[in-house]
Design a protein around this motif. Sequence first.
Motif, mmCIF file in Angstrom:
data_model
loop_
_atom_site.group_PDB
_atom_site.id
_atom_site.type_symbol
_atom_site.label_atom_id
_atom_site.label_comp_id
_atom_site.label_asym_id
_atom_site.label_seq_id
_atom_site.Cartn_x
_atom_site.Cartn_y
_atom_site.Cartn_z
ATOM 1 N N ALA A 1 37.091 24.046 -11.882
ATOM 2 C CA ALA A 1 38.017 23.293 -11.027
ATOM 3 C C ALA A 1 37.234 22.759 -9.829
ATOM 4 C CB ALA A 1 39.158 24.192 -10.559
ATOM 5 N N PRO A 2 37.418 21.491 -9.456
ATOM 6 C CA PRO A 2 36.577 20.841 -8.436
ATOM 7 C C PRO A 2 36.973 21.184 -7.002
ATOM 8 C CG PRO A 2 38.173 19.273 -9.259
ATOM 9 C CD PRO A 2 38.386 20.544 -10.053
ATOM 10 N N TYR A 3 36.976 22.460 -6.680
ATOM 11 C CA TYR A 3 37.407 22.924 -5.360
ATOM 12 C C TYR A 3 36.445 23.978 -4.841
ATOM 13 C CZ TYR A 3 41.923 20.738 -6.403
ATOM 14 O OH TYR A 3 42.914 19.847 -6.714
ATOM 15 N N LYS A 4 36.582 24.256 -3.552
ATOM 16 C CA LYS A 4 35.862 25.368 -2.936
ATOM 17 C C LYS A 4 36.846 26.206 -2.130
ATOM 18 C CE LYS A 4 31.143 23.585 -2.809
ATOM 19 N NZ LYS A 4 31.368 22.561 -3.832
ATOM 20 N N ILE A 5 36.607 27.513 -2.109
ATOM 21 C CA ILE A 5 37.470 28.395 -1.323
ATOM 22 C C ILE A 5 37.106 28.252 0.153
ATOM 23 C CG2 ILE A 5 35.940 30.375 -1.807
ATOM 24 C CD1 ILE A 5 38.440 32.161 -1.509
ATOM 25 N N ALA A 6 38.114 27.963 0.974
ATOM 26 C CA ALA A 6 37.857 27.633 2.378
ATOM 27 C C ALA A 6 38.300 28.721 3.348
ATOM 28 C CB ALA A 6 38.553 26.314 2.741
ATOM 29 N N ALA A 7 39.483 29.280 3.147
ATOM 30 C CA ALA A 7 40.010 30.276 4.086
ATOM 31 C C ALA A 7 41.120 31.070 3.426
ATOM 32 C CB ALA A 7 40.535 29.593 5.350
ATOM 33 N N THR A 8 41.341 32.261 3.929
ATOM 34 C CA THR A 8 42.470 33.086 3.483
ATOM 35 C C THR A 8 43.530 33.080 4.578
ATOM 36 O OG1 THR A 8 41.010 34.478 2.162
ATOM 37 C CG2 THR A 8 43.171 35.384 2.706
ATOM 38 N N ILE A 9 44.806 32.944 4.158
ATOM 39 C CA ILE A 9 45.882 32.846 5.155
ATOM 40 C C ILE A 9 46.955 33.924 5.006
ATOM 41 C CG2 ILE A 9 45.554 30.388 5.621
ATOM 42 C CD1 ILE A 9 47.951 29.830 3.769
#
Length: 317
Positions: free
Chosen positions: A95-103
């Motif tokens: 999947a063309p995404y990156k993990i950025a932050a947890t909320i």
Amino acid sequence: MKKYLITILSLIGFSLSACSNNLDRFDGVSASIPTLTIISPTGAPALGFYNLATSQNFETNADPTNIAKIMNAGQKDVVVLPTNAGVQNIVKNNAPYKIAATITFGNFYVASLNNDSNGEMDPSDVILLFQQNNVPDKLFHYIYGNDLNNGIHYVNAVSDVSKAIKDGFFVDAETGQQMVPNYVLIAEPALSALSNITIYADIQEKYREKNNDLDIYQASIFIKNEVSKDQGDALLAKLKLDIEDAISDSNKLLEGMNKVESASAVFGVAPQMAANVLKKNNGMGLGFKKAIENKTAIDQFLSLFNIGETNEEIYYK
């Protein structure tokens, strides 16, 4: 003297201005945040977007599996998913995404129906869990192991747990037998809507006790690779400010949610209930932590799902 005074005042004014709005440094990029297409599960993760939910490009979905399919197809600029599901989509499905932050950092509790003779959860009790083999079930077994398995039964969703508490019974899916629960695994805000139960264990506290004070990295933001760095940074900065503002003053969450028509449907929780639970020692488990700065804690959480150590390449930087 006047010249120096003017200089000092100018510096003070610059400093205050910089502190008052962390988004200024993006040179107006923050104004384009509403153009980002965003999708989040209903419930606690959606609450982090209370100040963005009026955007036509923000939507929620009650079923995270639907969001996972959208992520795999690259149909949104930003998706919010359980951390394990999002990471697996990147690693296994490219999947063309990156993990950025947890909320969100957990909102799970074990509650007692106060009908157990010895007051101790043991294999002879009827223990009701939900979402078998998913986050709630994995967390419960990580903390309590398999010693309680003889007493464990499952329903599909937290709403089914709530129904079992209200009705005083549930029907076991395997045997068809009507059973009375002694202990249940439940999540906020469902917990606060119920009476005649007592919190037996805070799953977040139990998890931290086992992991040198590491949090449960439950739901995370994943940013599509095509989103510009400035725009992604601006979104994260805004979410951080909004979430921290809401935690310090739950009325801000309430006001933001009430700007949306049919807020209960959009967020999956009524605005007043969400504000009340947040005010109660942040019972919703909201927060904001950048993923790359907390890789160790994320890897620990992912180990519950037999996911190996993550590669830094999947992290938004």
